[in-house]
Structure formats: structure tokens, C-alpha cells
Design a protein around this motif. Sequence first.
Motif, mmCIF file in Angstrom:
data_model
loop_
_atom_site.group_PDB
_atom_site.id
_atom_site.type_symbol
_atom_site.label_atom_id
_atom_site.label_comp_id
_atom_site.label_asym_id
_atom_site.label_seq_id
_atom_site.Cartn_x
_atom_site.Cartn_y
_atom_site.Cartn_z
ATOM 1 N N SER A 52 0.823 -1.199 0.000
ATOM 2 C CA SER A 52 0.000 0.000 0.000
ATOM 3 C C SER A 52 0.862 1.256 0.000
ATOM 4 N N GLY A 56 1.910 0.090 5.029
ATOM 5 C CA GLY A 56 1.312 -0.601 6.151
ATOM 6 C C GLY A 56 0.660 -1.924 5.817
ATOM 7 N N ASN A 57 0.373 -2.123 4.553
ATOM 8 C CA ASN A 57 -0.271 -3.365 4.119
ATOM 9 C C ASN A 57 0.515 -3.979 2.976
ATOM 10 N N THR A 58 0.764 -5.267 3.088
ATOM 11 C CA THR A 58 1.475 -5.998 2.048
ATOM 12 C C THR A 58 0.694 -7.247 1.664
ATOM 13 N N TYR A 59 0.901 -7.669 0.430
ATOM 14 C CA TYR A 59 0.179 -8.818 -0.116
ATOM 15 C C TYR A 59 1.153 -9.644 -0.942
#
Length: 123
Positions: A52, A56-59
Motif C-alpha cells: 500500500s 502498512g499493508n502488504t500482499y
Amino acid sequence: QVQLVESGGGLVQAGGSLRLSCAASGRTFSSYVMGWFRQAPGKEREFVAAISWSGGNTYYADSVKGRFTISRDNAKNTVYLQMNSLKPEDTAVYYCAAKRTVVATMAIAYDYWGQGTQVTISS
């Protein structure tokens, strides 16, 4: 407009590590979602990882989960892909990509692409 330049690819033995970097131009890098994709010969481009805008957000794709780590440094306009425990099946051209707003795992959702960097894993 965002211009992306990947680096860090190369030839390593199975079990080894590489860190890819993707440097972005432009003053609004921190507002972009960043993704890594790869394409092996004769195969479609596939999602590897995404992060992101804030980091803060990972995929991750299931195939790389636990082995690869995506991160970004907004002060340096750079996104990284740390690749550990590499396997021959990780061999591909790796591309970074950028898009606005929400994270996506489909290549068609990304607006900007780098030229790619070759990663080759020998067995």
C-alpha cells in the motif's frame, strides 16, 4: 506520470537471495500502490507482491509467501523486493508497477510499468 526503473536482478544458485529495487520518478510516489510481477518464458505475467501507499499493508502470491518481502522507502522513491530461498521456478523477468488508490493483484489494474529485470535461478 511515474517512471519506474528496476535493478538488482542476476544469476544466483537455488537457495540464494537477491534484492530487487525499483526507483520511481515524480513527486507523488508516496500516493501510489506498488506491485511486483514476474513473467517467465511462455507464461503469463503473474502477481508476486504488492504494498500500500503507506507501506502498512502488504500482499503476496502464495508461491512466494514466507520467502519474499516487499517494502518501500517513500523518502527515496523506491520499492524493494527481498527474495530469499530462491528456487529455479522463480526464474523470470521481474517488473515493478504502480497504480493509485487500492491494492490490486491483477496486472491490468496497474497504470505504470518498469522495463523489467531478469532473475535467473540455477539448480
